[in-house]
Design a protein around this motif. Structure first.
Motif, mmCIF file in Angstrom:
data_model
loop_
_atom_site.group_PDB
_atom_site.id
_atom_site.type_symbol
_atom_site.label_atom_id
_atom_site.label_comp_id
_atom_site.label_asym_id
_atom_site.label_seq_id
_atom_site.Cartn_x
_atom_site.Cartn_y
_atom_site.Cartn_z
ATOM 1 N N UNK A 94 0.829 -1.209 0.000
ATOM 2 C CA UNK A 94 0.000 0.000 0.000
ATOM 3 C C UNK A 94 0.859 1.252 0.000
ATOM 4 N N UNK A 95 1.935 1.264 0.799
ATOM 5 C CA UNK A 95 2.824 2.431 0.829
ATOM 6 C C UNK A 95 3.536 2.590 -0.505
ATOM 7 N N UNK A 96 3.959 1.481 -1.095
ATOM 8 C CA UNK A 96 4.627 1.555 -2.399
ATOM 9 C C UNK A 96 3.689 2.130 -3.458
ATOM 10 N N UNK A 97 2.442 1.645 -3.485
ATOM 11 C CA UNK A 97 1.490 2.148 -4.475
ATOM 12 C C UNK A 97 1.213 3.629 -4.274
ATOM 13 N N UNK A 98 1.087 4.042 -3.015
ATOM 14 C CA UNK A 98 0.827 5.450 -2.716
ATOM 15 C C UNK A 98 1.966 6.333 -3.202
ATOM 16 N N UNK A 99 3.197 5.947 -2.901
ATOM 17 C CA UNK A 99 4.353 6.763 -3.278
ATOM 18 C C UNK A 99 4.632 6.697 -4.777
ATOM 19 N N UNK A 100 4.433 5.519 -5.367
ATOM 20 C CA UNK A 100 4.728 5.390 -6.803
ATOM 21 C C UNK A 100 3.768 6.214 -7.648
ATOM 22 N N UNK A 101 2.551 6.462 -7.136
ATOM 23 C CA UNK A 101 1.591 7.282 -7.892
ATOM 24 C C UNK A 101 2.063 8.718 -8.069
ATOM 25 N N UNK A 102 2.930 9.168 -7.186
ATOM 26 C CA UNK A 102 3.452 10.537 -7.322
ATOM 27 C C UNK A 102 4.913 10.515 -7.786
#
Length: 394
Positions: A185-193
């Motif tokens: 979840x943290x990876x997806x959140x950060x990768x989106x930006x």
């Protein structure tokens, strides 16, 4: 004085243990798991080449790698070999922390005054492999985070040293997934930006990161910058966890007693999973109205699944309760604990069962333990008096 922290990790530990028993498995793709509807507990590098990963459904893994050999796990053997490795490391190391069944942290700060820290660690790793037959990788650096990431980059059977002046150059090009606290979840959140590499995360204003992911933002920023002051905690195994109910009025209500046992087991099993323990021994304790106290125990395959532990506990209760006398106290205890998680232990359960436990635990962790329970354990006690869980035995 600059710290010298080592992270040692046994390579594909479960697979390596099985290869000690059966040399024909060397060089072949191997999957540790159970049942067509089970999940992958561990797999060899040969299987990973085809895309097989831990927690993947066995059926999917076999579609990716049809020639893989599927082997049911043997947690008792794994825990015994893990204990042997720990003994070897503890014998030579000044400070040891056992992070899991196959991982250790060592603090060997000051070792350079007497013996080169890297050379000393290399000789220790060679001794582990010589005496157990198990391959092991390690990394030596200035803190636990960098050492752990370094071990991951060194595998398989790798050796790595990351000195203080090379920490940032080492971390910068790596994916943020390499940071231990970064989940999906943290990876997806950060990768989106657009934050996918550690150097981007390290250069990000810490205040912005805290706004995005909350209180863990500062810790994540520090790890991305190679900052970690967490000490290596001296290793001491917990031996058991337990809970007891003393009734305000002695009871002979069997339905009530069985419901209470189910609820107690469920609560303790949840604690096992959140603290990443597995148990192999269930103990039931009864104290009668005349204060006579009896206990009975049974062995199970290492697990933290309450549906397995409940069956064992209730069978013990049925065998133990034969006086037909009122009961004053009832207790449940799990002993012979080893480090491990539900995902690597449910060799005979389905991926649906694993997913169910994960979902229930997430709800309990987020909203409180009593927000979701098994139907058999929801009956409320009349003025129950829960004892505190016993302190760890060393």
């Amino acid at each position: 004085m600059e710290r010298a922290i080592v992270h040692m990790d046994l390579d594909t530990f479960f697979v390596s243990c099985e290869r000690l028993k059966n040399s024909e498995l060397y060089g072949s793709p191997v999957i540790i798991g159970g049942g067509d509807r089970g999940v992958v507990a561990s797999c060899s590098y040969e299987a990973r080449y085809y895309g097989v990963r831990s927690a993947m459904p066995i059926k999917m893994a076999l579609r990716l790698c049809p020639e893989a050999k599927v082997i049911k796990g043997d947690m008792e053997m794994y825990s015994q070999l893990s204990h042997t490795v720990t003994e070897i490391i503890e014998e030579q190391s000044p400070v040891v922390e056992k992070a899991s069944i196959d991982e250790h942290y060592l603090d060997i700060t000051g070792m350079d005054r007497f013996f080169g820290a890297y050379r000393w660690t290399e000789e220790l790793a060679q001794r582990v492999t010589k005496e157990t037959g198990l391959p092991i990788s390690f990394a030596l650096s200035v803190n636990k985070t960098v050492a752990k990431i370094g071990t991951g980059e060194a595998k398989p059977i790798g050796r790595k040293q990351i000195e203080a002046n090379n920490v940032r150059p080492f971390l910068n090009p790596l994916s943020i997934r390499k940071i231990p606290m970064v989940g999906d979840s943290t990876f997806q959140l950060l990768s989106r930006i657009g934050i996918r590499q550690i150097h981007t995360l390290a250069d990000m204003p810490v205040e912005v990161l805290q706004q995005m992911i909350g209180k863990n933002g500062l810790d994540l920023w520090k790890k991305a910058n190679g900052i970690d002051s967490n000490p290596v905690q001296p290793y001491s195994e917990r031996k058991s966890i337990s809970t007891e109910n003393t009734f305000s009025t002695d009871t002979i209500d069997l339905v009530k007693l069985r419901s209470i046992i189910g609820s107690m087991v469920e609560k303790l099993a949840y604690q096992l999973r959140t603290e990443q323990w597995l148990t192999s021994t269930v103990v039931i304790k009864l104290r009668y109205a005349n204060f006579d106290t009896e206990t009975r125990q049974c062995r199970v395959a290492y697990t933290s699944a309450d549906h397995t532990l409940s069956c064992c506990a209730l069978e013990l209760f049925d065998k133990l309760y034969n006086r037909r006398m009122r009961i004053r106290l009832i207790g449940v205890r799990f002993t012979n604990l080893v480090r491990g998680s539900l995902q690597i232990n449910l060799f005979e359960d389905t991926q649906e069962m694993v997913a169910l436990y994960q979902a229930m635990d997430q709800i309990k962790t987020r909203f409180g333990y009593d927000k979701v329970n098994r139907a058999g354990g929801v009956k409320k006690l009349e003025n129950p008096k829960y004892s505190k869980q016993e302190n760890p035995e060393h």
